[in-house]
Enzyme design. Structure first.
Site, PDB file in Angstrom:
ATOM      1  N   ARG A 192     -59.467  42.870   0.471  1.00 41.37           N
ATOM      2  CA  ARG A 192     -58.649  44.217   0.770  1.00 41.37           C
ATOM      3  C   ARG A 192     -57.080  43.736   1.064  1.00 41.37           C
ATOM      4  O   ARG A 192     -56.462  44.660   1.384  1.00 41.37           O
ATOM      5  CB  ARG A 192     -59.468  44.882   1.984  1.00 41.37           C
ATOM      6  CG  ARG A 192     -58.853  46.311   2.116  1.00 41.37           C
ATOM      7  CD  ARG A 192     -59.900  47.100   2.924  1.00 41.37           C
ATOM      8  NE  ARG A 192     -59.778  46.479   4.366  1.00 41.37           N
ATOM      9  CZ  ARG A 192     -58.970  46.806   5.229  1.00 41.37           C
ATOM     10  NH1 ARG A 192     -58.073  47.785   5.203  1.00 41.37           N
ATOM     11  NH2 ARG A 192     -58.776  46.260   6.327  1.00 41.37           N
ATOM     12  N   LYS A 193     -56.929  42.727   1.018  1.00 41.20           N
ATOM     13  CA  LYS A 193     -55.453  42.147   0.988  1.00 41.20           C
ATOM     14  C   LYS A 193     -54.782  42.550  -0.346  1.00 41.20           C
ATOM     15  O   LYS A 193     -54.176  41.855  -1.074  1.00 41.20           O
ATOM     16  CB  LYS A 193     -55.456  40.461   1.051  1.00 41.20           C
ATOM     17  CG  LYS A 193     -56.041  40.152   2.541  1.00 41.20           C
ATOM     18  CD  LYS A 193     -56.026  38.615   2.656  1.00 41.20           C
ATOM     19  CE  LYS A 193     -56.577  38.213   3.815  1.00 41.20           C
ATOM     20  NZ  LYS A 193     -56.732  36.688   4.012  1.00 41.20           N
ATOM     21  N   THR A 194     -54.362  43.885  -0.382  1.00 42.52           N
ATOM     22  CA  THR A 194     -53.749  44.501  -1.442  1.00 42.52           C
ATOM     23  C   THR A 194     -52.402  45.084  -0.982  1.00 42.52           C
ATOM     24  O   THR A 194     -52.282  45.442   0.469  1.00 42.52           O
ATOM     25  CB  THR A 194     -54.551  45.707  -1.892  1.00 42.52           C
ATOM     26  OG1 THR A 194     -54.750  46.716  -1.066  1.00 42.52           O
ATOM     27  CG2 THR A 194     -55.798  45.118  -2.742  1.00 42.52           C
TER      28      THR A 194
END
Length: 295
Positions: free
Chosen positions: A139-141
């Site tokens: 989820r490191k977007t």
């Protein structure tokens, strides 16, 4: 690995067009001075792939130019690997509209294709080494750009992991701290998540993983173990809990794993390997859009 013939645009929600509208609004908030210079003459521009990579982002590219009254003719399928310099598409429309959409479309395509290219290399590593688990993003977007980046992972051929906070309950150190124990945190999460939402717990040791599994976690993430320690811990957990009848608990490896080191983590006891580097610091694929001069 993802098939080049898949129609990935069918994954996208109808509201993805609103993202494109916002991008165009950001880039042209008032007057289009350059557009005034070039005018409305109908032209054709060629999209050139100038660095090797995987083409990804066609639906977003199409929508940029659709909103500007232009038409795109693709010469390659979504997910195609190419070598430079490659003619990838033609775009037809008024000159000022072509140039208005140029930078917005290229910025998106360069990043989306960059992520898909890294994802494809990871998928090939998995295949070459016979790893049967999942390689996943995280989820490191980029805020506001997650849909594009998750889409790129799919095109590249890896798992997207959880899409957002609503699609999986992941309990990390701060969640556990707030409740005083892994068991209490899992129980509270289950009281609102119900049967349909999986619970994953980030664990720093086998003992924490044991507590998480006993509390009812569906996935345990072994975080920041070295490769040898990760394999040993995963094998121990799988064996111990299989003997107790728990055969469906998933073990995820995460924390500092990269394209260069992922092979060291391949193991039949590790179900998922997740990498933040799929989206963080990924090189973009270089594209350019050149309006072709009339003969």
């Amino acid at each position: 690995m993802a098939s080049e013939s898949n129609s990935y645009e069918h994954l996208l929600p109808p509201h993805f067009s609103s993202l494109v509208t916002a991008w165009l609004k950001e880039d042209t908030p008032s007057f289009d001075y350059g557009g005034f210079v070039v005018g409305e003459k109908q032209e054709r521009a060629v999209l050139l792939g100038k660095a090797p990579g995987v083409v990804a982002g066609k639906p977003f590219f199409d929508e940029v130019f659709k909103q500007l009254g232009c038409r795109v003719e693709w010469l390659v399928a979504e997910g195609t690997e190419f070598q430079p310099i490659k003619e990838v598409a033609y775009v037809y429309g008024p000159a000022r509209q072509l140039l208005m959409g140029e930078r917005v479309a290229l910025n998106m395509l360069a990043r989306c294709s960059g992520i898909a290219t890294r994802a494809r290399r990871l998928a090939k590593l998995k295949e070459a080494h016979g790893y049967t688990g999942l390689v996943a993003g995280t989820r490191k977007t980029t805020p506001g750009f997650r849909l594009v980046e998750k889409y790129a992972m799919v095109v590249g051929g890896i798992d997207t992991h959880r899409m957002d906070l609503s699609s999986c309950i992941m309990l990390k150190d701060n969640h556990i701290w707030s409740q005083g124990s892994i068991t209490s945190a899992v129980q509270k999460a289950r009281s609102v998540g119900g049967f349909s939402v999986k619970i994953e717990v980030e664990c720093q040791s086998e003992a924490e993983a044991d507590e998480a599994i006993a509390a009812g976690a569906d996935v345990v993430m072994l975080d920041n173990f070295d490769a040898a320690g990760m394999k040993t811990a995963a094998a121990s957990l799988k064996d111990r809990w299989a003997q107790r009848g728990y055969k469906h608990v998933l073990v995820e490896a995460s924390g500092g794993i990269t394209e260069e080191s992922i092979v060291d983590y391949f193991s039949s006891h590790i179900d998922i390997i997740s990498l933040g580097s799929v989206t963080q610091g990924v090189p973009h694929v270089d594209f350019s859009l050149k309006v072709q001069r009339s003969q």
